[in-house]
Design a protein around this motif. Structure first.
Motif, PDB file in Angstrom:
ATOM      1  N   ILE A 147       0.825  -1.214   0.000  1.00  0.00           N
ATOM      2  CA  ILE A 147       0.000   0.000   0.000  1.00  0.00           C
ATOM      3  C   ILE A 147       0.857   1.262   0.000  1.00  0.00           C
ATOM      4  O   ILE A 147       0.682   2.148  -0.833  1.00  0.00           O
ATOM      5  N   THR A 148       1.802   1.333   0.939  1.00  0.00           N
ATOM      6  CA  THR A 148       2.508   2.609   1.124  1.00  0.00           C
ATOM      7  C   THR A 148       3.513   2.917   0.017  1.00  0.00           C
ATOM      8  O   THR A 148       3.799   4.075  -0.237  1.00  0.00           O
ATOM      9  N   SER A 183       3.212   1.800  -3.212  1.00  0.00           N
ATOM     10  CA  SER A 183       2.664   1.605  -4.559  1.00  0.00           C
ATOM     11  C   SER A 183       2.761   2.873  -5.403  1.00  0.00           C
ATOM     12  O   SER A 183       2.756   2.807  -6.631  1.00  0.00           O
ATOM     13  N   GLY A 184       2.873   4.018  -4.750  1.00  0.00           N
ATOM     14  CA  GLY A 184       2.961   5.288  -5.478  1.00  0.00           C
ATOM     15  C   GLY A 184       4.153   5.372  -6.412  1.00  0.00           C
ATOM     16  O   GLY A 184       4.115   6.104  -7.406  1.00  0.00           O
ATOM     17  N   TRP A 198       3.332   5.032 -10.189  1.00  0.00           N
ATOM     18  CA  TRP A 198       2.514   5.950 -11.000  1.00  0.00           C
ATOM     19  C   TRP A 198       2.677   7.424 -10.676  1.00  0.00           C
ATOM     20  O   TRP A 198       2.188   8.270 -11.430  1.00  0.00           O
ATOM     21  N   LEU A 199       3.353   7.759  -9.582  1.00  0.00           N
ATOM     22  CA  LEU A 199       3.491   9.183  -9.249  1.00  0.00           C
ATOM     23  C   LEU A 199       4.709   9.799  -9.936  1.00  0.00           C
ATOM     24  O   LEU A 199       5.661   9.097 -10.275  1.00  0.00           O
ATOM     25  N   THR A 200       4.642  11.100 -10.139  1.00  0.00           N
ATOM     26  CA  THR A 200       5.797  11.818 -10.691  1.00  0.00           C
ATOM     27  C   THR A 200       6.942  11.708  -9.682  1.00  0.00           C
ATOM     28  O   THR A 200       6.758  11.995  -8.504  1.00  0.00           O
TER      29      THR A 200
END
Lengths: 110, 232
Positions: free
Chosen positions: A99-100, A102-103, A106-108
């Protein structure tokens, strides 16, 4: 090798914490050195590196979870209870990792 | 009976406190609007969860048989995992998506102006590389209204934080490093800005003003400032 259940209980989230620091340090260093602008196929070097760390951490946690379940020494009730807690904590650490972090897919990055 | 008039008279007072020069709940542009939306969503979610807990508590008090069909362990799993985990994942995902929008990752909107903000104990200096290398102002940032303005933020000494509550979120001003923030004012006007990171004895007074001008007069106003001609 017999590992104390107390150590097993602590291990999962200590690894999660270390991964948190390592991922942040890698991201900051990579941004500073411009690794996000170097591409390997469809992804940047930085994202590939972060993904590799993420997969390694998951593999490590998965391995520990598996080994915690293999414990055959059920000599005492206390040991059994602690082993059960340790496997539950390992599951929580794996879910928290998924969860923590996973960014990073897909995040910049920078 | 009596509570309706009381509510009708108190509600405007409470809602009035949401407006003001430094109110993030009174957005004057899309970026501040996105942050305000997140705030309202979190408030509504918190109220829904609080209501649910209060209702469950009331049921337990007044109907002692309530909830017996679920074991104690079942209640712990439902209340400790099934309720908070999806809520937190949804909130985290929404928050991250808003963050991507705020830094301009998912937009094709052209940048109308680029400015530089430099924090120093205890004032803000602004430069306008689009207009001229020597163009600068102190304490007042001039921007065109109705378009995206990219602000490059840095610091001369310690860590400050650049914040115009009605136009955008905060961004740290870090010495030796440049951070980028997008701001947009929908209409011309004056907006207040502050330093949002404690930076020493003068922190509370480290304020600045943003003046948003109509795009056609923006360049003219700035040129008038540097020529030291009072801009009308």
């Amino acid at each position: 090798m017999r590992v104390s259940p107390f150590i097993q209980i602590l291990t999962g989230f200590i690894i999660w914490s270390a991964a948190f620091l390592l991922l942040y340090a890698t991201q900051a260093t990579g941004c500073h050195l411009g690794w996000h602008e170097l591409d390997i196929g469809p992804v940047s070097v930085l994202r590939l590196l972060l993904t590799t760390i993420f997969v390694l951490v998951l593999a490590l946690l998965g391995g520990l979870f598996w080994s915690a379940r293999q414990v055959k020494d059920r000599s005492a009730d206390t040991s059994e209870t602690l082993t059960q807690i340790a496997t539950t904590v390992h599951i929580a650490a794996i879910v928290s990792t998924l969860i923590t972090f996973s960014g990073l897919f897909w995040l910049t990055l920078c | 009976m009596f509570h309706r008039p009381i509510l009708a008279s108190v509600a405007p007072l409470i809602l009035a406190s949401c407006s003001g020069d430094l109110s993030a709940l009174d957005p004057a542009g899309p970026y501040a609007g996105a942050i305000a939306d997140l705030w309202w969503i979190m408030l509504a979610g918190a109220m829904a969860i609080l209501t649910l807990v209060i209702v469950l508590f009331g049921l337990v008090l007044f109907r002692p048989d309530f909830g017996r069909s679920l074991s104690a362990k079942g209640w712990m799993i439902a209340g400790g995992l099934f309720l908070p985990v999806p809520v937190l994942i949804a909130l985290m995902t929404y928050g991250m998506a808003q963050g991507e929008y705020l830094i301009g990752a998912w937009q094709n909107e052209p940048v109308m102006a680029r400015v530089e903000a430099r924090g120093a104990m205890w004032r803000w200096d602004f430069r306008y590389p689009d207009i001229g290398a020597d163009m600068s102002t102190t304490e007042t940032l001039h921007i065109p209204a109705g378009g995206v303005v990219e602000v490059r933020v840095t610091s001369a000494d310690v860590v400050h934080s650049f914040w115009i509550p009605r136009l955008a979120g905060k961004i740290d001003a870090v010495p030796g490093h440049e951070t980028v923030l997008r701001i947009k004012a929908d209409v011309p006007g004056r907006y207040a800005g502050i330093c949002a990171e404690y930076c020493g004895a003068g922190h509370a007074g480290m304020r600045f003003t943003v003046e948003a001008h109509a795009p056609e007069t923006y360049r003219q106003k700035l040129n008038a400032l540097t020529a030291e001609v009072p801009a009308s």
